[in-house]
Scaffold this active site. Sequence first.
Site, PDB file in Angstrom:
ATOM      1  N   ALA A  72       0.732  -1.024   0.220  1.00  0.00           N
ATOM      2  CA  ALA A  72       0.116  -0.058  -0.083  1.00  0.00           C
ATOM      3  C   ALA A  72       0.920   1.339   0.049  1.00  0.00           C
ATOM      4  O   ALA A  72       0.625   2.115  -1.046  1.00  0.00           O
ATOM      5  CB  ALA A  72      -1.085  -0.096   1.317  1.00  0.00           C
TER       6      ALA A  72
ATOM      7  N   CYS B  95      -5.896  -6.990   5.209  1.00  0.00           N
ATOM      8  CA  CYS B  95      -6.957  -6.906   5.959  1.00  0.00           C
ATOM      9  C   CYS B  95      -8.385  -8.036   5.465  1.00  0.00           C
ATOM     10  O   CYS B  95      -8.928  -8.217   6.290  1.00  0.00           O
ATOM     11  CB  CYS B  95      -7.556  -5.255   5.983  1.00  0.00           C
ATOM     12  SG  CYS B  95      -6.405  -4.172   6.686  1.00  0.00           S
TER      13      CYS B  95
ATOM     14  N   ASP C 160       3.483   0.668   7.382  1.00  0.00           N
ATOM     15  CA  ASP C 160       3.324  -0.097   8.757  1.00  0.00           C
ATOM     16  C   ASP C 160       4.719  -0.196   9.345  1.00  0.00           C
ATOM     17  O   ASP C 160       4.759  -0.917  10.336  1.00  0.00           O
ATOM     18  CB  ASP C 160       2.663  -1.617   8.426  1.00  0.00           C
ATOM     19  CG  ASP C 160       1.350  -1.490   8.137  1.00  0.00           C
ATOM     20  OD1 ASP C 160       0.912  -0.290   8.041  1.00  0.00           O
ATOM     21  OD2 ASP C 160       0.760  -2.640   7.874  1.00  0.00           O
TER      22      ASP C 160
ATOM     23  N   ASN D 197      -1.808   3.922   2.876  1.00  0.00           N
ATOM     24  CA  ASN D 197      -2.188   4.645   1.509  1.00  0.00           C
ATOM     25  C   ASN D 197      -2.017   6.201   1.546  1.00  0.00           C
ATOM     26  O   ASN D 197      -1.555   6.847   0.707  1.00  0.00           O
ATOM     27  CB  ASN D 197      -3.868   4.161   1.182  1.00  0.00           C
ATOM     28  CG  ASN D 197      -3.692   2.677   0.300  1.00  0.00           C
ATOM     29  OD1 ASN D 197      -3.130   2.854  -0.676  1.00  0.00           O
ATOM     30  ND2 ASN D 197      -3.828   1.981   0.971  1.00  0.00           N
TER      31      ASN D 197
ATOM     32  N   TYR E  40     -30.870  11.155   9.266  1.00  0.00           N
ATOM     33  CA  TYR E  40     -32.057  10.645  10.337  1.00  0.00           C
ATOM     34  C   TYR E  40     -33.256   9.932   9.269  1.00  0.00           C
ATOM     35  O   TYR E  40     -33.739  10.692   8.451  1.00  0.00           O
ATOM     36  CB  TYR E  40     -32.753  11.517  11.264  1.00  0.00           C
ATOM     37  CG  TYR E  40     -34.078  10.919  11.690  1.00  0.00           C
ATOM     38  CD1 TYR E  40     -34.166   9.748  12.747  1.00  0.00           C
ATOM     39  CD2 TYR E  40     -35.247  11.521  11.277  1.00  0.00           C
ATOM     40  CE1 TYR E  40     -35.384   9.163  12.958  1.00  0.00           C
ATOM     41  CE2 TYR E  40     -36.535  11.088  11.739  1.00  0.00           C
ATOM     42  CZ  TYR E  40     -36.587   9.836  12.481  1.00  0.00           C
ATOM     43  OH  TYR E  40     -37.696   9.360  13.088  1.00  0.00           O
TER      44      TYR E  40
ATOM     45  N   TRP F 186     -33.027  11.666  17.667  1.00  0.00           N
ATOM     46  CA  TRP F 186     -31.705  11.997  18.229  1.00  0.00           C
ATOM     47  C   TRP F 186     -30.881  10.918  18.042  1.00  0.00           C
ATOM     48  O   TRP F 186     -31.118   9.827  18.794  1.00  0.00           O
ATOM     49  CB  TRP F 186     -31.849  12.403  19.655  1.00  0.00           C
ATOM     50  CG  TRP F 186     -32.178  13.751  19.892  1.00  0.00           C
ATOM     51  CD1 TRP F 186     -33.588  14.251  19.908  1.00  0.00           C
ATOM     52  CD2 TRP F 186     -31.192  14.863  20.221  1.00  0.00           C
ATOM     53  NE1 TRP F 186     -33.400  15.519  20.498  1.00  0.00           N
ATOM     54  CE2 TRP F 186     -32.079  15.850  20.675  1.00  0.00           C
ATOM     55  CE3 TRP F 186     -29.737  15.151  20.193  1.00  0.00           C
ATOM     56  CZ2 TRP F 186     -31.384  17.285  20.834  1.00  0.00           C
ATOM     57  CZ3 TRP F 186     -29.538  16.409  20.598  1.00  0.00           C
ATOM     58  CH2 TRP F 186     -30.318  17.271  20.731  1.00  0.00           C
TER      59      TRP F 186
ATOM     60  N   ARG G  39     -24.243  14.177  24.217  1.00  0.00           N
ATOM     61  CA  ARG G  39     -25.306  15.159  25.162  1.00  0.00           C
ATOM     62  C   ARG G  39     -24.887  14.721  26.668  1.00  0.00           C
ATOM     63  O   ARG G  39     -24.956  15.621  27.450  1.00  0.00           O
ATOM     64  CB  ARG G  39     -26.717  15.007  24.732  1.00  0.00           C
ATOM     65  CG  ARG G  39     -27.503  16.139  25.137  1.00  0.00           C
ATOM     66  CD  ARG G  39     -28.864  15.964  24.449  1.00  0.00           C
ATOM     67  NE  ARG G  39     -29.864  14.925  25.063  1.00  0.00           N
ATOM     68  CZ  ARG G  39     -30.567  14.227  24.475  1.00  0.00           C
ATOM     69  NH1 ARG G  39     -31.207  14.686  23.495  1.00  0.00           N
ATOM     70  NH2 ARG G  39     -31.419  13.460  25.034  1.00  0.00           N
TER      71      ARG G  39
END
Length: 454
Positions: A11, A47, A285, A307, A432, A440, A448
Amino acid sequence: MQRVLIVGADAAGMSAAHQMLRTAGGTGRELAVTVIDRGQHTSYSACGIPYWISGEVDSGDDLVARTAEEHRDAGIEMRLGTEAVAADLAARELTLADGEVLEFDELVVATGAEALIPEWALDASGELLPGVGPVKTLNDGAAWLDRFEEAGSGSHVVIVGAGYIGVEVAEAALRRGVGVTVVTRGHGLASLEPALQERVSLAMCDAGAEVVLEAEVTGLDVVDGRVAGVRWTGGEREADLVVLAAGVRPATGFLAGSGVPLGPRGHLRPDPHGRVCEHVWAAGDCCEVRRRLDDSWVFRPLGTHANKHGRALGDSLAGGSLAFGGVTDTSVTRFAACEEYLEIARTGLSLAEANAAGFDPVAVTTEGSTASGYMPDADPISLWVLADRPTRRLLGVQVIGGRGAGKRIDAAAAVLWHGGTVDDLAWMDLAYAPPFATAWDVLQVAARRVAERL
């Protein structure tokens, strides 16, 4: 013509190679780019190997983003099966395993990391015992496919290590009908807070795996030259296969005595443009990276960093100005075996890291659902949110839950990247609709609640 020699064809190295040629086209620099690698594969997704083993990915070829021939077509000289064994920075020479010496004007180190192999995994000649191996390269993936096929569905594998690879291979083995024991020195997924670690361990047990915590493997039982059992502090069991997933280390041994500065554990520490020292660059890495929240060096071997790091390096080497901005310590995985499905994600600091960095941290755990409760796809989700008391700055978020839980971490990572507060996260405009979130979003409810605690 400036001679650029890149060691490592995955990569970071190949991202650097292509970007430097693109940038050179605009800056007018003439570059001759040569890439060497001791393996035979280029630009592949390590991966993805656990998902190849599980059968979700059909072929190792599917994990290859660009072949060596495709790189050559772009004007890059590729030399595979070529191992660097020594570097002389003063002479600007790299010595290969066969004795050949390559000269360079600029050296790019992108050698990645190699699996940790304990002595008990080796036979008298220093070779891995049959049935034992890491999960790091495409060759490793092919070997594990053969091992699982030969052992059959009634066999048993011991996985040494419970980091992301250990958890992902445990899932793959269970999907194949193989019995699983996971043995780890700690409590598994060490980057998570203890309560979330426990939930992952319980999910693995519910899926049929045996999980052995705070244990050190001390040796193997070998019968007729093959592994037949595993011994650890306080226990043992029969086993047909052993996966080594206890971590990796930087592949920088060839730089010993070269004059290239290395970190205390052998890592390279490049600046944001990829420079290590005069005429030497590094990415991927084999490097540590800067964590933005506390400006510390951390080792985070992930393809996404490699990358980006490689692209910034390639641009800078060719006269550009791209810089790698560091990390917020964001990662995600899953455990999806049998009826269990968990998405696991984190970003930012742990409680211990926040204390060590001098913050005054406050943490709150919030339970909720991934969608509106009346929707059939709503799954439980748990969020741990950490903030600094005096500044209200968001310091970290960890998530564990059902489908749709994991990628919520990206919104938190964006706030961390820009040094935002829990209030910023709580009031962001997030998407949403009932199938995807509550009015929420649970991530904002969690933020919150921390804000109210402050």
